[in-house]
Design a protein around this motif. Structure first.
Motif, short mmCIF file in Angstrom:
data_model
loop_
_atom_site.label_atom_id
_atom_site.label_comp_id
_atom_site.label_asym_id
_atom_site.label_seq_id
_atom_site.Cartn_x
_atom_site.Cartn_y
_atom_site.Cartn_z
N THR A 23 0.83 -1.20 0.00
CA THR A 23 0.00 0.00 0.00
C THR A 23 0.87 1.25 0.00
O THR A 23 0.61 2.21 -0.75
N PHE A 24 1.89 1.27 0.82
CA PHE A 24 2.81 2.40 0.90
C PHE A 24 3.47 2.65 -0.46
O PHE A 24 3.57 3.80 -0.91
N LEU A 25 3.87 1.58 -1.15
CA LEU A 25 4.57 1.73 -2.43
C LEU A 25 3.62 2.14 -3.55
O LEU A 25 4.05 2.81 -4.50
N ARG A 26 2.36 1.75 -3.46
CA ARG A 26 1.40 2.25 -4.45
C ARG A 26 1.28 3.76 -4.36
O ARG A 26 1.18 4.46 -5.38
N ARG A 27 1.29 4.28 -3.16
CA ARG A 27 1.22 5.74 -2.98
C ARG A 27 2.50 6.40 -3.52
O ARG A 27 2.45 7.47 -4.13
N LEU A 28 3.64 5.77 -3.28
CA LEU A 28 4.91 6.31 -3.76
C LEU A 28 4.95 6.32 -5.29
O LEU A 28 5.38 7.30 -5.92
N THR A 29 4.46 5.25 -5.90
CA THR A 29 4.42 5.16 -7.36
C THR A 29 3.45 6.19 -7.92
O THR A 29 3.71 6.82 -8.96
N ASP A 30 2.32 6.38 -7.25
CA ASP A 30 1.37 7.42 -7.69
C ASP A 30 2.01 8.80 -7.64
O ASP A 30 1.75 9.65 -8.50
N LEU A 31 2.86 9.02 -6.64
CA LEU A 31 3.49 10.33 -6.46
C LEU A 31 4.48 10.63 -7.59
O LEU A 31 4.48 11.74 -8.15
N PHE A 32 5.32 9.67 -7.93
CA PHE A 32 6.39 9.91 -8.91
C PHE A 32 6.01 9.48 -10.33
O PHE A 32 6.64 9.93 -11.29
N GLY A 33 5.02 8.61 -10.46
CA GLY A 33 4.63 8.12 -11.77
C GLY A 33 5.18 6.73 -12.04
O GLY A 33 6.33 6.43 -11.72
N GLU A 34 4.35 5.86 -12.64
CA GLU A 34 4.73 4.47 -12.85
C GLU A 34 5.96 4.33 -13.75
O GLU A 34 6.77 3.42 -13.57
N ASP A 35 6.10 5.21 -14.73
CA ASP A 35 7.24 5.10 -15.65
C ASP A 35 8.55 5.52 -14.98
O ASP A 35 9.63 5.19 -15.48
N PHE A 36 8.46 6.22 -13.88
CA PHE A 36 9.64 6.79 -13.23
C PHE A 36 10.20 5.88 -12.14
O PHE A 36 11.34 6.04 -11.71
N VAL A 37 9.36 4.92 -11.69
CA VAL A 37 9.70 4.10 -10.52
C VAL A 37 9.65 2.62 -10.89
O VAL A 37 8.70 2.15 -11.53
N THR A 38 10.66 1.87 -10.46
CA THR A 38 10.66 0.41 -10.55
C THR A 38 10.74 -0.15 -9.14
O THR A 38 11.61 0.25 -8.36
N VAL A 39 9.82 -1.07 -8.82
CA VAL A 39 9.80 -1.69 -7.49
C VAL A 39 10.26 -3.14 -7.62
O VAL A 39 9.76 -3.90 -8.46
N ILE A 40 11.22 -3.52 -6.79
CA ILE A 40 11.73 -4.89 -6.77
C ILE A 40 11.41 -5.50 -5.42
O ILE A 40 11.80 -4.96 -4.37
N CYS A 41 10.70 -6.62 -5.45
CA CYS A 41 10.39 -7.35 -4.23
C CYS A 41 11.55 -8.29 -3.92
O CYS A 41 11.93 -9.12 -4.76
N LEU A 42 12.10 -8.19 -2.73
CA LEU A 42 13.28 -8.98 -2.38
C LEU A 42 12.95 -10.45 -2.10
O LEU A 42 13.86 -11.25 -1.90
N ASP A 43 11.66 -10.80 -2.12
CA ASP A 43 11.30 -12.23 -2.08
C ASP A 43 11.92 -12.97 -3.26
O ASP A 43 12.14 -14.19 -3.20
N ASP A 44 12.18 -12.25 -4.34
CA ASP A 44 12.77 -12.87 -5.53
C ASP A 44 14.17 -13.41 -5.27
O ASP A 44 14.70 -14.18 -6.07
N TYR A 45 14.77 -13.01 -4.16
CA TYR A 45 16.12 -13.49 -3.84
C TYR A 45 16.11 -14.60 -2.79
O TYR A 45 17.12 -14.88 -2.16
N HIS A 46 14.94 -15.26 -2.63
CA HIS A 46 14.91 -16.47 -1.81
C HIS A 46 15.85 -17.51 -2.42
O HIS A 46 15.81 -17.76 -3.63
N SER A 47 16.67 -18.10 -1.59
CA SER A 47 17.54 -19.19 -2.05
C SER A 47 16.92 -20.56 -1.77
O SER A 47 17.36 -21.56 -2.32
N LEU A 48 15.91 -20.58 -0.90
CA LEU A 48 15.17 -21.81 -0.60
C LEU A 48 13.73 -21.62 -1.04
O LEU A 48 13.11 -20.60 -0.71
N ASP A 49 13.19 -22.59 -1.78
CA ASP A 49 11.79 -22.49 -2.14
C ASP A 49 10.91 -22.93 -0.95
O ASP A 49 11.43 -23.30 0.11
N ARG A 50 9.61 -22.85 -1.14
CA ARG A 50 8.69 -23.10 -0.02
C ARG A 50 8.86 -24.52 0.54
O ARG A 50 8.86 -24.73 1.76
N LYS A 51 9.01 -25.51 -0.34
CA LYS A 51 9.16 -26.90 0.11
C LYS A 51 10.46 -27.07 0.89
O LYS A 51 10.49 -27.76 1.92
N GLN A 52 11.54 -26.46 0.41
CA GLN A 52 12.83 -26.55 1.10
C GLN A 52 12.77 -25.88 2.47
O GLN A 52 13.35 -26.38 3.44
#
Length: 219
Positions: A23-52
Motif C-alpha cells: 500500500t505504501f509503495l502504491r502511494r509512492l508510485t502514484d506520487l512519482f509516476g509508474e514510468d519513473f519508478v521500478t519496485v523490486i520485491c526482495l522475495d525474488d532473492y529467496h535461495s530456498l523455495d517453499r518446500k525446502q
C-alpha cells in the motif's frame, strides 16, 4: 521507462509481511509516476523455495533462506545503470520462475523483509524507510486479511504470527535502527476497545542530518 536515467536513486522499504509495504509503495508510485519508478520485491532473492523451507524448518525471515550475494551484485548493477536478469519467486507455487530482465530507472525501490539487513546492500541506498507496525495492529490486519481473503481460521492466524515472532525479532525488527525514517502505526488512544483497528495513530521518527531530507511533520 521513459528515458535512461543519468542517476539511479535507490530507496529501501523494510518491514514484516502484511505490514502495509504494498500500500505504501502504491502511494509512492502514484506520487512519482509508474514510468519513473521500478519496485523490486526482495522475495525474488529467496535461495530456498517453499518446500525446502518447510523441510529444513528455515523461515523466509531467516537470512539463510535468502541469496544476499546475488541481491547485492544485482542492486549494485542497477545503481550503476546496468540491466540485470532478476530471479522471480512465484508466491502461488512457492518456486522460482525463469528470470526477467530489469533495466535501471530513475527511482528503484527495493522492498521486503531484508533491504537493510546486509551492510553491502544498505550502503547502496540513498534513502530508507522502515514500517514499524505494532503487534496489536499487525494481528488485527492479518486476521482481517487471512480470514476474509484466504479462508484461514483465527487460531491458524495467531499460530502463524507466534511461530514467526522469534525470527522477526532476530532478523527483521533490528533493521529499523538503520532506517532514515521509521513510520510507526499504533492503536488509537481515542477509542476504547477498537478491535478492528480502523482508527490508528501514526508516528514518524526521522534520522538527523540526512542529505537532502528536511524535517517533516504529520498531522
Amino acid at each position: 521507462m521513459t528515458s535512461k536515467p543519468d542517476r539511479v536513486v535507490l530507496i529501501g522499504v523494510a518491514g514484516d509481511s502484511g505490514c502495509g509495504k504494498s500500500t505504501f509503495l502504491r502511494r509512492l508510485t502514484d506520487l512519482f509516476g509508474e514510468d519513473f519508478v521500478t519496485v523490486i520485491c526482495l522475495d525474488d532473492y529467496h535461495s530456498l523455495d517453499r518446500k525446502q523451507r518447510k523441510t529444513t524448518g528455515i523461515t523466509a525471515l531467516d537470512p539463510r533462506a535468502n541469496n544476499f550475494d546475488l541481491m547485492y551484485e544485482q542492486i549494485k548493477a542497477l545503481k550503476n545503470g546496468e540491466e540485470i536478469n532478476k530471479p522471480i519467486y512465484n508466491h502461488e507455487t512457492g518456486l522460482l520462475d525463469p528470470p526477467e530482465i530489469v533495466e535501471p530507472n530513475h527511482i528503484i525501490v527495493i522492498e521486503g523483509l531484508h533491504p537493510l539487513y546486509d551492510e553491502r546492500v544498505r550502503n547502496l541506498l540513498d534513502f530508507s524507510v522502515y514500517l514499524d507496525i505494532s503487534d496489536e495492529v499487525k494481528i488485527a490486519w492479518k486476521i482481517q486479511r487471512d480470514m476474509a481473503e484466504r479462508g484461514h481460521t483465527y487460531e491458524d492466524v495467531l499460530a502463524q504470527i507466534n511461530a514467526r515472532k522469534p525470527d522477526f525479532e532476530a532478523y527483521i525488527d533490528p533493521q529499523k535502527g538503520f532506517a532514515d525514517v521509521v513510520i510507526q502505526v499504533l492503536p488509537t488512544q481515542l477509542i476504547k476497545n477498537d478491535q478492528e483497528r480502523k482508527v490508528l495513530r501514526v508516528q514518524m521518527i526521522q534520522r538527523d542530518e540526512v542529505e537532502g531530507f528536511e524535517p517533516a511533520y504529520l498531522f
